[in-house]
Enzyme design. Structure first.
Site, PDB file in Angstrom:
ATOM      1  N   LYS A  58       0.835  -1.194   0.000  1.00 56.18           N
ATOM      2  CA  LYS A  58       0.000   0.000   0.000  1.00 56.18           C
ATOM      3  C   LYS A  58       0.877   1.254   0.000  1.00 56.18           C
ATOM      4  O   LYS A  58       2.093   1.174   0.198  1.00 56.18           O
ATOM      5  CB  LYS A  58      -0.921  -0.001   1.220  1.00 56.18           C
ATOM      6  N   TYR A  90      16.004  29.875   7.751  1.00 52.33           N
ATOM      7  CA  TYR A  90      14.844  30.640   8.200  1.00 52.33           C
ATOM      8  C   TYR A  90      14.847  30.790   9.722  1.00 52.33           C
ATOM      9  O   TYR A  90      15.054  29.817  10.458  1.00 52.33           O
ATOM     10  CB  TYR A  90      13.547  29.936   7.786  1.00 52.33           C
TER      11      TYR A  90
END
Length: 358
Positions: A35, A254
């Site tokens: 999956k 940042y």
């Protein structure tokens, strides 16, 4: 065209891990779980690599199942959550997908389809996510058996705490499932996920459904896949695209949440959270570059990260870093990021191409 950021998928390691699973549960059949695009590894190629050795494949969505059928996979495929509508049920029957039933609506869709289907009952033994109660098992089994076009193949459940061997919830769930087994002793039984496959031999039953261990990551918080004997299948790589030197006191990234305490060489790598690298990775998260472990510094950006390469003898543009793989395991990176290897592997973005190697 890729910036050079890529994920190498080692199919030989995948087959090694599958064989390791076979050794752990020699008397059980294997649903290889593919999956979420094979946990980010490419479901079709993973299924093709395992088709000769596995007994079947397990997926979460009908689209995933149909993708495998369209790729020529003719092994049994199990739809773990069952279908989401009557229309999906018809398609699943046409594609010969084995269906899990966990509610009355799914059973009614199958009854109305009048098409042959192989059915598994999902038993809720205490996780309370999907499944019918033990008290409902006999009635559901009767309704399935009354339909000539339906075949009740087996019953299954999911263990909520198999990754915590001392958690009493597992024994409670197994006791619940034993009641369902007593009601339907002549059908097949499936319990084990990856953690149970490794640590709970008594749960192996007729079928097991390994997922994360096939891909060389660990289901346990306190053990790496390497400690368990599994090999990493994915190596996530990114090139150096810039190198600069900064002085003591200068900040990186940042918010400037990393400050140089010494003259520092900073390498910028072409990977960020848009590629699937975790945005919340903290300063100090390990990265492998030029034969040595270095550390992430500064916040992860959308497209780039920065690492401290001061202690490396030489770094130049194009040098390739390993974000996780053989040298730095995905389990180690996940631990540094306070998450699990499952999340890191499955969040690889489509702009990071897969390259398959045998």
């Amino acid at each position: 065209m890729s910036r050079g950021t890529r994920a190498i998928i080692d199919l030989a390691a995948l087959r090694f891990n599958h064989q390791k699973v076979r050794q752990l549960a020699p008397n059980s059949k294997i649903w290889s779980v593919v999956k979420a695009n094979g946990y980010g590894h490419g479901a079709t190629r993973i299924a093709q690599a395992l088709a000769a050795s596995t007994d079947g494949f397990a997926v979460a969505t009908l689209d995933e199942a149909c993708e495998l059928r369209q790729a020529g996979i003719d092994k049994p495929i199990l739809l773990l959550e069952g279908t989401a509508s009557a229309g999906q049920t018809g398609v699943a029957c046409e594609e010969n997908i084995e269906l899990v039933i966990h509610n009355p609506e799914q059973l009614q869709w199958l009854v109305e389809q009048k098409k042959p289907a192989r059915v598994w009952l999902k038993i809720d033994t205490g996780m309370h996510r999907l499944g019918i109660s033990v008290a409902q098992v006999a009635e559901f089994a009767k309704q399935v058996s009354n339909q000539l076009h339906l075949t009740l193949v087996g019953i299954m459940t999911h263990l909520a705490s198999a990754d915590e061997p001392d958690n009493p919830q597992t024994d409670e769930q197994l006791a619940q499932f034993a009641q369902a087994q007593a009601l339907l002793p002549n059908v097949q039984h499936c319990i084990s996920n990856s953690a149970a496959t490794v640590s709970l031999v008594d749960t192996h039953a007729n079928w097991i459904r390994p997922g994360i261990i096939l891909y060389g990551a660990s289901p346990f918080a306190d053990k790496t896949a390497k400690q368990l004997g599994f090999k990493p299948v994915m190596s996530l790589l990114a090139p150096v695209i810039a190198v600069r030197n900064i002085d003591v006191g200068e900040k990186v990234g940042y918010g400037g949440n990393w400050t140089a305490k010494r003259p520092t060489s900073v390498a910028t790598l072409a990977i960020g959270y848009a590629d699937g690298y975790p945005r919340h990775a903290p300063n100090g998260t390990p990265v492998w570059l030029n034969g040595q472990q270095v550390e992430l510094i500064g916040r992860v950006s959308m497209d780039m990260i920065t690492v401290d390469v001061t202690d490396l003898a030489h770094v130049e543009l194009g040098d390739e870093a390993v974000l996780w793989g053989e040298q730095v395991s995905v389990d180690t990176v996940a631990s540094a990021c306070n998450t699990i290897g499952y999340e890191l592997l499955t969040r690889r973005s489509l702009r990071v191409p897969l390259q398959f190697r045998d």
